[in-house]
Design an enzyme around this catalytic site. Structure first.
Site, PDB file in Angstrom:
ATOM      1  CB  SER A  18      62.083  13.084 -48.384  1.00 35.62           C
ATOM      2  OG  SER A  18      63.238  12.369 -47.840  1.00 35.62           O
ATOM      3  CE1 TYR A  23      64.741  12.429 -53.787  1.00 36.96           C
ATOM      4  CE2 TYR A  23      65.889  12.482 -51.630  1.00 36.96           C
ATOM      5  CZ  TYR A  23      64.487  12.102 -52.445  1.00 36.96           C
ATOM      6  OH  TYR A  23      63.460  11.398 -52.006  1.00 36.96           O
ATOM      7  CE  LYS A  45      61.314  13.747 -53.036  1.00 38.39           C
ATOM      8  NZ  LYS A  45      60.386  13.743 -53.962  1.00 38.39           N
TER       9      LYS A  45
END
Ligand code: NAD
Ligand code: WQD
Length: 338
Positions: free
Chosen positions: A124, A148, A152
């Protein structure tokens, strides 16, 4: 030989499965349906004429995952499965680390066991953190501001380390910018549970009358009209990026990192205006204070994907607005019947 798609019943996964099937690939989906519906499989069949193999399993369950690799002949994996809501990750960090990191570790372990060493991973733009200026290029340092984002950043590092330890692996880390839109058939699209966090699903729910008005988070940024600027990418363009990445990892063993974005920024007010003009629907909105953690501007330098994958976006913001509304108006309750 099949492509294993983890999280293939989800938003980006389902669109990618459609394009894989359209190009004649055999596809096996594994998904626990924690954020998706079994009805997606019928819709994929209606669009493509083909029904992919489907296993409803949690990929952190190694026994069940091993069973899939035992039964199916897998040549490569596209790994979408994971949780993706920033706010939720702040509230439930352990759940996020567990679901996103542990499940990927079990996937890597079982892939190694079966000598399947090609993986395309959903990363992302969030890995660019808040300190890099746009346009963002792949060589910039990565960081995160929420659990979050950390999943990643960590998973990118884990996959790089896997390659360092065994150069037989071939890995693509795809950094998506802001995926929106839906398949032009209106049969599949984004189906958020509860109140949407992201801008386009919220606009779509205001348009259908589920929400009264949109809150625009800040109009005092140093941008074209004071509202936040993002690089929106049509989910079907994004799906094609995965096909190109799959070809790339088949021809060259390496860790390939690509931004998948358009290279163009659009403000919140510009997106609202385009949605209104394209679909002839008013979107009532009010300006509210900035949302914590937001950056003013985030858009890609998309040159590397163009030069190395021969991939670039083809769809406009108007296409994204039209296709989102086509999906939302045909499926007011997403995949639910009522
Ligand atoms: P999504 O929630 O629609 O799809 C993810 C799918 O994975 C869901 O169908 C869910 O049921 C499944 N899943 C989750 N945990 C699982 C597990 N442990 N085992 C099996 N299945 C599991 O999300 P999406 O928007 O399609 O995103 C796909 C990937 O792309 C995610 O990894 C996400 O972090 C990443 N990503 C998304 C965006 C975005 O804005 N949508 C942007 C950048 C990156
Ligand atoms: C876009 C713009 C908001 C909602 C998030 C994740 C990121 C990635 C994609 C997965 C911003 C504004 C939003 C609303 C608004 N996901 N906005 N009113 O924040 O760029 O990225 O999704 O990897 O990690 O952080 O996307 O759609 O939430 O916001 O004004 O109700 O719209 O402030 O400027 P974001 P978004």
């Amino acid at each position: 030989m099949s492509i294993l798609v983890t999280g293939g019943a989800g938003y980006i996964g389902s669109h990618t499965v459609v394009e894989l099937l359209n190009m004649g690939k055999d596809v096996v989906i594994v998904d626990n349906l924690s954020n998706s519906s079994i009805l997606v499989l019928d819709r994929i069949k209606e669009i493509t004429g083909k029904r992919p193999e489907f296993y409803q399993i949690d990929i952190s369950n190694k026994e069940l995952l091993r069973n899939v690799f035992e039964k199916e002949k897998i040549e490569a994996v596209i790994h979408f499965a994971g949780f993706k809501a920033v706010d939720e990750s702040v509230k439930y960090p352990v759940m996020y680390y567990e679901n996103n990191i542990m499940s990927t570790l079990s996937l890597i372990e079982i892939m190694t066991e079966y000598d399947v060493k090609k993986i395309v991973f959903s990363s992302s733009a969030t890995v660019y953190g808040i300190n890099n200026p746009s346009p963002l290029v792949e060589e910039m340092p990565t960081s995160a501001t929420n659990p979050y984002g950390y999943t990643k950043v960590m998973l990118e590092q884990i996959l790089k380390d896997v390659y360092v330890a065994d150069s037989d692996w071939s890995i693509a880390l795809l950094r998506y910018f802001n995926p929106i839109g839906a398949h032009e058939s209106g049969m599949i699209g984004e189906n958020p549970l509860g109140i949407p966090n992201n801008l386009m699903p919220f606009i779509a729910q205001v348009a259908i009358g589920k929400r009264q008005e949109l809150s625009v988070f800040g109009n005092d940024y140093d941008t074209v009209d004071g509202t936040g600027v993002r690089d929106y990418i049509h989910v079907v363009d994004l799906a094609f990026g995965h096909i190109k990445a799959l070809e790339k990892i088949s021809e060259s063993k390496k860790v390939h990192i690509y931004n998948l974005g358009s290279g163009v920024g659009t403000s919140v007010l510009e997106l609202i205006k385009t949605f209104e003009v394209e679909n002839k629907i008013q979107i009532p909105y009010k300006i509210v204070p900035r949302r914590a953690g937001d950056v003013a501007i985030c858009f890609a330098n998309a040159d590397k994907a163009l030069n190395e994958l021969n991939w670039k976006t083809t769809k406009t913001i108007a296409d994204m607005c039209r296709d989102t509304w086509n999906w939302q108006s045909k499926n007011p309750n997403g995949y639910r019947q009522s």
